[in-house]
Design a protein around this motif. Sequence first.
Motif: not given
Length: 430
Positions: A22, A83, A105, A168
């Motif tokens: 991520d 997510a 995030t 995600a």
Amino acid sequence: MTWRQWLAVVICLVLNALDGFDMLAITFAAPVIREAWQVTHEQIGIVIASSLVGMSLGSLFLSPLADVLGRRTMIIICLTIMAISMAMAPLSSDIATLSFWRLTTGLGIGALVGTITAMAYEYANMRWRNLAIGLMGVGYPVGGVLVAATSAALLPAHGWEAVLWIGAAATAAMIPLVFLIMPESIAFIMSKQGAGALADANAVLRQLGHRLATLVRDDGSSPTIRRLDIFSHTFLLTTATLTIAYSLHTMTTYFVLGWVPSIVVDIGHDPGTAALVSMWINIGGVVGGLAFGWFAGHFGLKLSTVPLLAGTMAAVAIFGDLTSGPTLKLTGFAIGFCMIGASVGLYALIAHLYPTALRATGTGVIIGIGRSGAAVGPVLAGVLMTAEVDKATIAILMATGSLVAAIAIWMLPTRPGADQRSGAVPCPAD
């Protein structure tokens, strides 16, 4: 160590891999976004730095909640934040909106790192603790390898949005997995004491396959521990030293992770080659993180961490003066080996520093403050590149962070009676 304890450590590895995926997804997307949106290096640097600022805030203000709500509850909260933010980022149409979702995030990522560090440490017994931290630590470069491979496959045909949506979906998939099969840390249950502590501890012991307990032993710290005790006389010097070292090494690390794809493209290679170079950095990181567990078992944490920090400085400085694709990949492997191995060493030192009731708080604060300073790295590199400073000079300047970190760790204070083999730093719980 039963198989259920090892499973918990492996889940921490997977969660850290999600952190790596991520976090690094935006660095692979950066060259594509810059070309599609016609923005400058500085603007892309702001997007990358937004993630780091979010990670800092998450580490500072959300990680301590793991010492209150519990490790498992905090992990689920973090995954939910990550997510949602990863799914929303591809819908952005400008730098400001994209930066906002990357900051959000980062909030989840920052809080998750401190929480899973505590969880991996507390699920391992003393014999396997260094290896458990090493396994957790290599999750980040594993995520880097996966995002590099995913980016190489998806960017040409499907664009940068697809890479973030994959992240995600993977993050969301871990939420029910953690909820169903990852018990709370027994050390956390013990630190909270209370009337139900014995029953709660036995419920986890039963799941792990251990015999049941007849009492919950006071760890000697929980009745009087306060969150701000990480800045008390007992901890202050060591906390400051580790924070400085972590901050400077992370500045070097995120220069590498944030700008290597763009640097490789700028010197004449295609985005696919840039992704492969980054993949080799992360492969080196996996090997280095695992090797650190062996090094620490034989030489102790400090003597294992310092050479890896110095090696990071040398490898990054060399990288800035290279142009050949194969040489870039080989040097990238060396960078990853030293850089991630040293990061794992810093995580292990931090985890050893604090008693259970402060472990997530201490880890979060050091990582949070450290990443606040490191957030300057991508922005500074972007400014230097826009000013057309040559790549070799930029690499040397950014590499010095790891060298100073090596000096700081070498000077890290210890006291008589510390467990030099494990690297433990004496604290009230000892």
